[in-house]
Write an enzyme that holds these catalytic residues in place. Structure first.
Site: not given
Length: 187
Positions: A111-114, A116
């Site tokens: 989720i979100c920046h994960a 990456w």
């Protein structure tokens, strides 16, 4: 029939700078449903969460990144926060674990920046995914079909955009664990 993931083993990877709600809310829901949840981090020293860029809460990891074996878990949860996935993508043990979950076809929820971390593990080529808006170019460059919706599920890969998406994100992970469990029982 009431859905349950009672007894499922879930691994969470996190480091300092994790988005507090993106770790604690899914974790708490999974535990409420009967899952066993393990938190792995670079060390077993407490890690500090954030919310909106401000420090929010500490959590003590259960183990280090070099200890878990993907075979022992049913799913992987990757919370966001800007610093957390940026730190973890530089850790070979974290990327190796993520790849091991993928190789075994187990659910991976980021989720979100994960996402990456999914880029670093080269898992998004040809997959539909979503993320925090600033990562979407990175996802496209990694070969993903990027969408803007609360949850994107493509095979065993589950992605969401931000803390507002936590309920849908968590439910998609629960559904994926149950589907994987039913598939294993039928085999």
């Amino acid at each position: 029939m009431t859905k349950t993931i009672n007894g499922a083993n879930i691994l969470i990877l996190a480091s300092d700078g994790f988005e507090y709600s993106e770790l604690t809310e899914p974790r708490d829901r999974l535990i409420e449903l009967g899952a066993n949840v393990t938190l792995a981090a670079p060390s077993t020293d407490p890690i500090t969460g954030e919310s909106g860029g401000e420090t929010k809460g500490e959590i003590t990891p259960d183990t280090t990144l070099d200890t878990p074996d993907a075979e022992d878990y049913d799913a992987l949860l990757l919370p966001g926060g800007q610093r957390n996935p940026d730190n973890l993508r530089m850790k070979e043990d974290a990327i190796a674990l993520i790849k091991a979950f993928a190789d075994q076809g187990k659910p991976i929820a980021a989720i979100c920046h994960a996402p990456w971390l999914l880029v670093e593990a080269d898992l998004l080529r040809g997959r539909t995914a979503t993320s925090w808006p600033s990562l979407r170019t990175d996802l496209r460059n990694a070969g993903a079909n990027v969408v803007d919706r609360e949850v994107a599920v493509d095979g065993n890969i589950i992605t969401s955009r931000n803390p507002d998406d936590i309920p849908a994100f968590t439910q998609a992970l629960v559904d994926a664990i149950e589907t994987a469990d039913q598939t294993a029982e039928a085999a």
